[in-house]
Motif scaffolding. Structure first.
Motif, mmCIF file in Angstrom:
data_model
loop_
_atom_site.group_PDB
_atom_site.id
_atom_site.type_symbol
_atom_site.label_atom_id
_atom_site.label_comp_id
_atom_site.label_asym_id
_atom_site.label_seq_id
_atom_site.Cartn_x
_atom_site.Cartn_y
_atom_site.Cartn_z
ATOM 1 N N GLN A 2 -30.220 12.946 44.314
ATOM 2 C CA GLN A 2 -29.034 13.762 44.584
ATOM 3 C C GLN A 2 -28.062 13.622 43.418
ATOM 4 O O GLN A 2 -26.909 13.283 43.574
ATOM 5 C CB GLN A 2 -28.385 13.336 45.901
ATOM 6 C CG GLN A 2 -29.214 13.703 47.104
ATOM 7 C CD GLN A 2 -30.518 12.926 47.151
ATOM 8 O OE1 GLN A 2 -30.545 11.713 46.965
ATOM 9 N NE2 GLN A 2 -31.616 13.621 47.385
ATOM 10 N N ARG A 3 -28.581 13.851 42.227
ATOM 11 C CA ARG A 3 -27.782 13.675 41.040
ATOM 12 C C ARG A 3 -27.893 14.891 40.147
ATOM 13 O O ARG A 3 -28.770 15.732 40.326
ATOM 14 C CB ARG A 3 -28.235 12.419 40.273
ATOM 15 C CG ARG A 3 -28.039 11.147 41.037
ATOM 16 C CD ARG A 3 -26.618 10.905 41.458
ATOM 17 N NE ARG A 3 -25.715 10.704 40.353
ATOM 18 C CZ ARG A 3 -24.910 9.650 40.209
ATOM 19 N NH1 ARG A 3 -24.910 8.694 41.115
ATOM 20 N NH2 ARG A 3 -24.094 9.572 39.182
ATOM 21 N N PRO A 62 -24.646 17.240 43.054
ATOM 22 C CA PRO A 62 -23.660 17.949 42.236
ATOM 23 C C PRO A 62 -24.044 19.404 41.978
ATOM 24 O O PRO A 62 -23.166 20.272 41.894
ATOM 25 C CB PRO A 62 -23.653 17.153 40.931
ATOM 26 C CG PRO A 62 -24.102 15.790 41.319
ATOM 27 C CD PRO A 62 -25.081 15.990 42.431
ATOM 28 N N LEU A 63 -25.328 19.690 41.875
ATOM 29 C CA LEU A 63 -25.745 21.062 41.585
ATOM 30 C C LEU A 63 -25.277 22.046 42.654
ATOM 31 O O LEU A 63 -25.114 23.236 42.395
ATOM 32 C CB LEU A 63 -27.267 21.144 41.441
ATOM 33 C CG LEU A 63 -27.836 20.608 40.123
ATOM 34 C CD1 LEU A 63 -29.349 20.686 40.123
ATOM 35 C CD2 LEU A 63 -27.253 21.373 38.938
ATOM 36 N N ALA A 64 -25.027 21.523 43.864
ATOM 37 C CA ALA A 64 -24.572 22.394 44.951
ATOM 38 C C ALA A 64 -23.210 23.011 44.644
ATOM 39 O O ALA A 64 -22.830 24.031 45.211
ATOM 40 C CB ALA A 64 -24.519 21.613 46.261
ATOM 41 N N VAL A 99 -20.816 21.972 36.321
ATOM 42 C CA VAL A 99 -20.893 21.457 37.691
ATOM 43 C C VAL A 99 -19.831 20.394 37.901
ATOM 44 O O VAL A 99 -19.282 19.853 36.942
ATOM 45 C CB VAL A 99 -22.261 20.799 38.010
ATOM 46 C CG1 VAL A 99 -23.392 21.787 37.921
ATOM 47 C CG2 VAL A 99 -22.494 19.603 37.123
ATOM 48 N N ASP A 100 -19.606 20.136 39.178
ATOM 49 C CA ASP A 100 -18.678 19.072 39.533
ATOM 50 C C ASP A 100 -19.508 17.865 39.920
ATOM 51 O O ASP A 100 -20.145 17.849 40.961
ATOM 52 C CB ASP A 100 -17.837 19.554 40.726
ATOM 53 C CG ASP A 100 -16.849 18.497 41.164
ATOM 54 O OD1 ASP A 100 -16.708 17.476 40.445
ATOM 55 O OD2 ASP A 100 -16.215 18.695 42.213
ATOM 56 N N PHE A 101 -19.551 16.853 39.046
ATOM 57 C CA PHE A 101 -20.420 15.723 39.389
ATOM 58 C C PHE A 101 -19.671 14.512 39.905
ATOM 59 O O PHE A 101 -19.963 13.383 39.578
ATOM 60 C CB PHE A 101 -21.373 15.337 38.259
ATOM 61 C CG PHE A 101 -20.835 15.512 36.883
ATOM 62 C CD1 PHE A 101 -21.320 16.552 36.112
ATOM 63 C CD2 PHE A 101 -19.874 14.682 36.369
ATOM 64 C CE1 PHE A 101 -20.848 16.734 34.830
ATOM 65 C CE2 PHE A 101 -19.401 14.859 35.100
ATOM 66 C CZ PHE A 101 -19.882 15.892 34.310
#
Length: 818
Positions: A422-423, A464-466, A455-457
């Motif tokens: 989830q990165r 973050p890709l979401a 992206v907002d990580f």
RNA sequence: GCCCAGAUGGUGAAAUUGGUAAACACGCUAGCUUCAGGAGCUAGUGCCGGCAACGGCUUGGGGGUUCGAGUCCCCCUCUGGGCACCA
């Protein structure tokens, strides 16, 4: 004059670079050697001693092979995706792509300063779309074969890194290997690669590769093959059956209860009403434990009765069904028959909960343990009585098969490889989810699914890709309707599972790698890297290689034929790391002594596989050696222009100094070849130092021809270890060609190795009393006479009776006297 | 708890695999040398005794096999690494 290393090293590095001296012609397969080091993770930190320790000596081995006339391919690249860059971005706001590319540029400069013969045309970085496109391609091939699949599973979750970890990435104390945070369990739908499909071959293949035994053992244990049987137990009051796996089917008569894993699907169904509440409480309490906590052997057994009973098929006994966290849903069938008499865990459990214990194997007299695990005749087991364990197993399996309620079964501890992360900073998973078509693989001609920049990580537990709607929202490749992309990325171990194939032609656009080169350049002949990768990278790469083979793209079964682990360099006993702030920076040493001396010092420190604690004591010794070589060579500047050395001399025609010199040169060359071949650099350097010490004594008394003979060999042996100095010295000697463009290697004159006299040690009662210089292969009688003539030997044998004499030719004469 | 690797001078280490323990270096000591600089050269250096020849002891500890053990076998101590309820 002192060796002007700084100027010379930079000059040679520029020369190698400008002329692409180290570019390998991969079409030339004669004497081809693929020498590989594990590629580098481009962090913002400088290269440390550990990097030099890994790369320098390996490069020396490669250069040695190069001088010997092999066509050596030695590439270097960047394992550029991964968590640290992303965590750095979270802290600083600098985008992972930007920091990574900057780091790579810095690291490349540092790598070049080491003076390795990397083929820079083969350089690759895994974060480039041209690279990770093929990770996605690999994913799709696995998907097509049913070897990439998605399932909801409890996974190891690091609450600090906000991502899933593979089992291999969880440390034995239950913490994240990267940040040390305790890992928890969380149920998520994740992608898996079915490495278990290859479990058996991964195990068997270990026999065919030349790897450290330790590493092979670790993989063996990790794969964990066991032979046993599955059997069906009917429930007493239900129609359902419970499948169990056991390695001890011979103990079936001793099964006095059963245990299901708390997550077992039948638990809900079979639990009786009065036990329901307690069972659910127990399940809840287990859920909050990490797998590591659950499986800690130190913990006392816990469990709870379901209220249900099963029937032991061999004797129709009604036995209670419990649930307990010591039974794992992920291994076997998630259910066991408990045989406390022959299993320590079951014994412990039975004692605690007062369950019956029946012995089914007769322990030997005097056995004082609790459960007896060893061999012996079966007892209390009806038709098995008297049989030993092996025979009883065979008989009961037959019996189960006849009844149609069981069969023999092989199990593995290895689990499928969870690759979803989830990165952000990784390869996007090439799958879209469509309302009507479901899970749809992205067609190959639409690859790569590019990783968006914007992206907002921030770590909030989601991917973050979401946060990038443009990325997420797409159309279904099948029906064209709106669909959503998978927002997870792949474990970076996917990247490193096939990079050695990509190196062969990193710009190749027709496929993941150039098939014909992959065919001819695998397996890698020499692979060098840290032992910490034993059960992760090194297992994953073997799996992926076998899969690629099954696609018909290579025919080799294994990626890495020979593997060597460099040891770890510690600082005051502690492993160097940026976070601990104890990293020794090589730069100061390079500035003071040059990269040749630093490399050679690392090699001289001790055995390569051992590593050791860092200390700069002793680097001056290597520096002195280099200076002495340099001044010796300088003294003979241009010598090769005036004389020619023969390839061989008749040792009898040489003067005493020359004989000594000639012999020593050949002995050194012979030893050197063996030592370097086996990565024993410390003794190779020592041999060169010894030779240098001899040269100092003998060379002035030798002919110019022989001087050249010795210097040529000294320099070619030095060149792999100190490549800049090697080239420099070769030129000073008067050669126009450079060594690494026109490799030179001399053969050993075996005849010269033989000494004509030997030292024979005379022992009396095992103690050294004299040393005799005698002609080689002297007759025993001559040795005997000489021995007893020796004053000291006389002294120690006087008045004693000689009982026995032992003569080992050219070595020892031992007198036993009382 | 189980498995694997290791323990040798003041220090890093070597030892042809059962045959001279300590090669090669660092450090130290003495001497020489140079316009003291973190330079060079020579000799010495496992420990104890001795001016010396030489003797005794010595490869984590204890036992064993052997003419002979750092090396092989058994037990123990410590260090590093791996696995950890896998039925």
């Amino acid at each position: 004059m002192r060796y002007p290393f700084a100027e010379a090293e930079l000059r040679w590095q520029k020369y190698w670079d400008d002329k692409k001296v180290h570019k390998t012609d991969l079409s030339d397969l004669e004497k081809a050697i693929y020498c590989l080091v594990m590629f580098i993770y481009p962090s913002g930190a400088k290269l440390h001693c550990g990097h030099w320790y890994n790369y320098g000596p390996t490069d020396s081995w490669a250069r040695f092979k190069k001088l010997q006339g092999y066509n050596v391919f030695e590439p270097m690249g960047y394992d550029a995706f991964g968590l640290p860059a992303e965590n750095y971005a979270i802290q600083t706001g600098i985008h992972p792509k930007d920091s990574t590319l900057t780091n790579i540029d810095d690291i490349r400069v540092q790598l070049k300063r080491m003076g390795c013969m990397y083929d820079w045309d083969a350089e690759l970085m895994t974060c480039a779309p041209e690279y990770y496109k093929w990770n996605q391609w690999l994913f799709l091939q696995l998907y097509k074969k049913g070897l990439a699949y998605r399932k909801n599973a409890p996974v190891n979750w690091c609450p600090s890194c906000n991502t899933v970890l593979a089992n291999e990435q969880v440390q034995s104390d239950g913490t994240c290997e990267r940040c040390g945070t305790p890992v928890i369990q969380k149920a998520l739908t994740q992608w898996f690669f079915k490495i278990t499909e290859y479990a058996d071959e991964l195990l068997e293949g270990l026999k065919k590769i030349d790897w450290p035994d330790k590493t092979k053992h670790m993989q063996e244990n990790w794969i964990g093959r066991s032979y046993g049987a599955e059997a069906k137990f009917k429930l007493a009051d239900h129609d359902d059956v419970i499948d169990i796996y056991t390695t001890r089917p011979d103990t079936l008569f001793g099964a006095t209860y059963m245990v299901l894993s708390p997550e077992h699907p039948l638990v809900e169904k079979i639990t009786t009403d009065e036990n329901k509440h307690a069972v659910e409480e127990y399940q809840k309490s287990v859920q909050s434990l990490s797998e590591i906590d659950r499986t800690s052997t130190a913990k006392e057994k816990t469990g709870i009765f379901t209220g249900a009973y099963a029937i032991n098929p061999v004797n129709d006994e009604k036995i209670p069904i419990w649930i307990a966290d010591y039974v794992l849903m992920t291994y076997g069938t998630g259910a066991i028959m408990a045989v406390p008499g022959q299993d320590e865990r079951d014994w412990e459990f039975a004692e605690k909960f007062d369950l019956p214990i029946i012995q089914t194997v007769q322990p030997p007299d005097g056995f004082e343990g609790k459960a007896y695990l060893g061999d012996g005749p079966a007892i209390n087991s009806s038709f098995l009585d008297g049989l030993d364990v092996t025979d009883a197993k065979a008989k009961i399996i037959n019996w189960l098969e006849d009844k149609g309620i069981g069969e023999s079964k092989v199990n593995y501890r290895l689990r499928d490889w969870l690759i979803s992360r989830q990165r952000y900073w990784g390869t996007p998973i090439p799958i879209v989810y469509c309302e009507s078509c479901g899970e749809v693989p992205v067609p190959e001609d639409q690859l790569p699914v590019e990783l968006p920049y914007d992206v907002d990580f921030k770590p909030d537990g989601g991917s973050p890709l979401a946060s990038n709607k443009e990325f997420v929202n797409t159309s279904c490749p099948t029906c064209g309707e709106p669909a959503k992309r998978d927002v997870d990325t792949m474990d970076t171990f996917v990247d490193s599972s096939w990079y050695y194939l990509r190196y062969l032609d990193p710009g190749y656009s027709e496929g993941a790698f150039n098939k014909s080169l992959g065919e001819s350049w695998t397996p890698v002949n020499m692979y060098v890297g840290g032992a910490e990768h034993a059960t992760m990278h090194l297992l994953y790469a073997r799996f992926v290689h076998k899969f690629i083979r099954d696609l018909g793209l290579v025919s080799s079964d294994e990626p890495f034929q020979k593997l060597i682990h460099q040891g770890t360099i510690t600082n005051n006993g502690v492993k160097m790391s940026k976070s601990k702030g104890n990293v020794v920076n090589p730069d100061d040493f390079i500035k003071d002594y040059g990269s040749d001396v630093f490399r050679m010092y690392l090699m001289f420190m001790g055995p390569y596989e051992l590593g050791g604690d860092w200390s700069d004591k002793g680097i001056v010794g290597v520096d002195r050696f280099v200076q002495r070589v340099y001044s010796l060579v300088e003294k003979h500047e241009g010598l090769s222009k005036n004389v020619k050395a023969k390839t061989q001399y008749d040792i009898q025609l040489l003067n005493g100094y020359e004989q000594n010199l000639y012999r020593k040169v050949n002995q050194t060359l012979s030893k050197y070849e063996v030592e370097i071949e086996h990565f024993r650099f410390n003794t190779a350097v020592a041999a060169l130092m010894e030779l240098m010490n001899e040269l100092t004594k003998d060379i002035d008394n030798s002919s110019d021809e022989l001087k050249l003979y010795a210097l040529e060999r000294l320099i070619t042996m030095l060149a792999p270890l100190a490549p800049h100095l090697g080239e420099e010295a070769w030129q000073i000697l008067g050669y126009k060609e450079t060594l690494f463009e026109n490799p030179v290697w001399f053969s050993v004159d075996e005849k010269a190795m033989v000494e004509d006299t030997v030292t024979i040690v005379v022992q009396v009662m095992g103690k050294v009393r004299a040393k005799l210089e005698l002609p080689k292969d002297s007759d025993e009688n001559i040795v005997k006479v000489a021995a007893f003539e020796n004053e000291n030997v006389k002294l120690h044998t006087e008045g004693k009776q000689v009982i026995k004499e032992i003569y080992v030719q050219n070595k020892i004469y031992n007198i036993v006297a009382k």
